[in-house]
Scaffold this motif. Structure first.
Motif, mmCIF file in Angstrom:
data_model
loop_
_atom_site.group_PDB
_atom_site.id
_atom_site.type_symbol
_atom_site.label_atom_id
_atom_site.label_comp_id
_atom_site.label_asym_id
_atom_site.label_seq_id
_atom_site.Cartn_x
_atom_site.Cartn_y
_atom_site.Cartn_z
ATOM 1 N N ALA A 252 13.836 19.367 -0.169
ATOM 2 C CA ALA A 252 13.216 19.683 1.107
ATOM 3 C C ALA A 252 11.795 20.166 0.887
ATOM 4 C CB ALA A 252 14.023 20.766 1.816
ATOM 5 N N ARG A 253 10.982 20.050 1.910
ATOM 6 C CA ARG A 253 9.604 20.493 1.798
ATOM 7 C C ARG A 253 9.510 22.003 1.822
ATOM 8 N NH1 ARG A 253 6.937 16.372 6.239
ATOM 9 N NH2 ARG A 253 8.068 14.531 5.574
ATOM 10 N N ALA B 122 13.891 13.791 10.515
ATOM 11 C CA ALA B 122 12.613 13.590 9.818
ATOM 12 C C ALA B 122 12.550 14.320 8.491
ATOM 13 C CB ALA B 122 11.459 14.044 10.721
ATOM 14 N N GLY B 123 13.582 15.124 8.191
ATOM 15 C CA GLY B 123 13.610 15.805 6.905
ATOM 16 C C GLY B 123 13.010 17.188 6.904
ATOM 17 N N LEU B 124 12.775 17.758 8.096
ATOM 18 C CA LEU B 124 12.184 19.091 8.172
ATOM 19 C C LEU B 124 13.248 20.176 8.035
ATOM 20 C CD1 LEU B 124 9.655 18.641 11.125
ATOM 21 C CD2 LEU B 124 9.292 18.285 8.683
ATOM 22 N N GLY B 125 12.926 21.211 7.296
ATOM 23 C CA GLY B 125 13.793 22.370 7.194
ATOM 24 C C GLY B 125 13.526 23.331 8.336
ATOM 25 N N ARG B 126 14.268 24.419 8.358
ATOM 26 C CA ARG B 126 14.209 25.361 9.480
ATOM 27 C C ARG B 126 12.792 25.909 9.708
ATOM 28 N NH1 ARG B 126 18.032 28.222 7.931
ATOM 29 N NH2 ARG B 126 16.975 30.008 7.015
ATOM 30 N N LYS B 127 12.118 26.293 8.634
ATOM 31 C CA LYS B 127 10.776 26.857 8.774
ATOM 32 C C LYS B 127 9.807 25.835 9.361
ATOM 33 C CE LYS B 127 7.076 29.007 6.066
ATOM 34 N NZ LYS B 127 6.637 29.414 4.699
ATOM 35 N N ALA B 128 9.865 24.597 8.878
ATOM 36 C CA ALA B 128 8.962 23.554 9.369
ATOM 37 C C ALA B 128 9.250 23.208 10.827
ATOM 38 C CB ALA B 128 9.077 22.308 8.497
ATOM 39 N N VAL B 129 10.534 23.181 11.204
ATOM 40 C CA VAL B 129 10.886 22.918 12.599
ATOM 41 C C VAL B 129 10.331 24.024 13.485
ATOM 42 C CG1 VAL B 129 12.771 22.660 14.259
ATOM 43 C CG2 VAL B 129 12.963 21.635 11.987
ATOM 44 N N ALA B 130 10.445 25.263 13.041
ATOM 45 C CA ALA B 130 9.936 26.398 13.820
ATOM 46 C C ALA B 130 8.435 26.280 14.034
ATOM 47 C CB ALA B 130 10.270 27.706 13.101
ATOM 48 N N GLU B 131 7.703 25.914 12.983
ATOM 49 C CA GLU B 131 6.257 25.770 13.108
ATOM 50 C C GLU B 131 5.886 24.608 14.017
ATOM 51 O OE1 GLU B 131 4.975 25.346 9.120
ATOM 52 O OE2 GLU B 131 5.119 27.495 8.645
ATOM 53 N N PRO C 38 12.055 31.148 13.560
ATOM 54 C CA PRO C 38 13.093 30.599 12.689
ATOM 55 C C PRO C 38 14.499 30.959 13.170
ATOM 56 C CG PRO C 38 11.302 31.484 11.367
ATOM 57 C CD PRO C 38 11.025 31.893 12.793
ATOM 58 N N HIS C 39 14.643 32.157 13.751
ATOM 59 C CA HIS C 39 15.960 32.567 14.257
ATOM 60 C C HIS C 39 16.397 31.655 15.407
ATOM 61 C CE1 HIS C 39 19.311 35.135 15.415
ATOM 62 N NE2 HIS C 39 18.861 35.090 16.661
ATOM 63 N N THR C 40 15.455 31.341 16.310
ATOM 64 C CA THR C 40 15.780 30.460 17.435
ATOM 65 C C THR C 40 16.137 29.064 16.936
ATOM 66 O OG1 THR C 40 14.322 31.680 18.931
ATOM 67 C CG2 THR C 40 14.903 29.433 19.566
ATOM 68 N N VAL C 41 15.387 28.594 15.956
ATOM 69 C CA VAL C 41 15.676 27.274 15.393
ATOM 70 C C VAL C 41 17.054 27.269 14.740
ATOM 71 C CG1 VAL C 41 15.014 25.603 13.612
ATOM 72 C CG2 VAL C 41 13.272 26.646 15.068
ATOM 73 N N ARG C 42 17.377 28.340 14.036
ATOM 74 C CA ARG C 42 18.695 28.449 13.403
ATOM 75 C C ARG C 42 19.794 28.338 14.457
ATOM 76 N NH1 ARG C 42 21.030 30.737 8.770
ATOM 77 N NH2 ARG C 42 23.085 31.641 9.113
ATOM 78 N N THR C 43 19.600 29.010 15.606
ATOM 79 C CA THR C 43 20.584 28.952 16.692
ATOM 80 C C THR C 43 20.714 27.534 17.221
ATOM 81 O OG1 THR C 43 20.151 31.246 17.332
ATOM 82 C CG2 THR C 43 21.179 29.816 18.978
ATOM 83 N N HIS C 44 19.566 26.875 17.429
ATOM 84 C CA HIS C 44 19.593 25.491 17.924
ATOM 85 C C HIS C 44 20.317 24.581 16.936
ATOM 86 C CE1 HIS C 44 17.355 25.944 21.562
ATOM 87 N NE2 HIS C 44 16.218 26.283 20.975
ATOM 88 N N GLY D 46 15.892 8.437 16.097
ATOM 89 C CA GLY D 46 14.846 8.308 15.102
ATOM 90 C C GLY D 46 14.228 9.648 14.767
ATOM 91 N N PRO D 47 13.446 9.712 13.699
ATOM 92 C CA PRO D 47 12.808 10.969 13.306
ATOM 93 C C PRO D 47 11.689 11.348 14.248
ATOM 94 C CG PRO D 47 12.018 9.178 11.935
ATOM 95 C CD PRO D 47 13.124 8.600 12.789
ATOM 96 N N ALA D 48 11.390 12.636 14.313
ATOM 97 C CA ALA D 48 10.242 13.102 15.083
ATOM 98 C C ALA D 48 8.985 12.502 14.479
ATOM 99 C CB ALA D 48 10.181 14.623 15.059
#
Length: 239
Positions: free
Chosen positions: A70-71, A183-192, A198-204, A230-232
């Motif tokens: 992961a990135r 798209a291969g994004l981890g929690r931190k990248a999705v949050a950004e 990151p907590h909200t993303v974790r819940t989602h 498809g990926p973002a």
């Protein structure tokens, strides 16, 4: 003479280098070898930087589902190597080198965009025929695999209908998070990307897994792909 640039990837380094040496004897072939999926990604990145992109990827069947790192260092999330290569190098033709026929894996590889599946012990002339064929947009499969692959693809279409129903149960925001996962994004990248904590993303992400009825990010991505998600678009900034 237009030269063909080939990258051989096999975790048995000696095999990769031996095959690369055999291919290099051809006047119109430039070839390099890599001993792992991550090494292959680095090789592709260097080739891009040098302006000398590869045309064909010869990939060990055992690496088709290998996970690329992961990135983000804070997540265990990863994506299958083929999916990652297809996302970053859509013009690259991939041919799988297999020790045995496996209709299920071959069908999955084709759905990921692989152009060919060929035995590792095939002749060099046959391999070169396949390499040149996929560059002409041909798809190559051993005749003995065709029936099994068609059966697997038919079963996959049935699973897709159920997968689409599950994906439709997601909220718009959850669907957006799922596309980021594809798209291969981890929690931190999705949050950004989505301007969330990151907590909200974790819940989602937990809600997405629950609604899809799966227990891992990788399983959620596989289901999403079956449903045609498809990926973002990572090139487009989120406003």
């Amino acid at each position: 003479m237009q030269r063909i640039r080939v990258l051989v990837v096999d975790d048995h380094r000696i095999f990769a280098e031996s095959l690369a040496a055999a291919l290099a004897a051809e006047q119109d072939v430039d070839v390099a070898a890599a001993g792992s999926g991550l090494a292959a990604l680095r090789c592709l990145e260097r080739a891009d930087a040098d302006g000398r992109r590869f045309d064909v990827l010869l990939l060990d069947a055992d690496l088709t589902g290998a996970l690329a790192a992961a990135r983000d260092g804070d997540d265990d999330y990863a994506v299958p190597l083929i999916a990652r290569v297809r996302r970053t190098h859509p013009e690259l033709r991939t041919v799988v080198l297999a020790e045995r026929d496996d209709p299920r894996r071959a069908a999955a590889a084709l759905q990921e965009g692989v152009s060919g599946w060929i035995a590792k012990d095939c002749s060099l002339s046959r391999l070169l025929q396949v390499i040149r064929g996929v560059l002409r947009e041909e798809t190559h499969l051993p005749p003995a695999l065709l029936t099994g692959v068609l059966r697997e693809l038919t079963a996959t279409r049935k699973h897709r209908t159920e997968s689409e129903r599950l994906v439709e149960s997601l909220t718009p925001r959850e669907h957006e998070v799922l596309r980021c996962m594809v798209a291969g994004l981890g929690r931190k990248a999705v949050a950004e990307r989505l301007f969330l904590s990151p907590h909200t993303v974790r819940t989602h992400m937990q809600n997405v897994l629950g609604k899809l009825g799966v227990h891992s990010t990788l399983a959620a991505v596989a289901l999403a792909r079956r449903a045609g998600v498809g990926p973002a678009d990572l090139e487009r900034a989120v406003m």
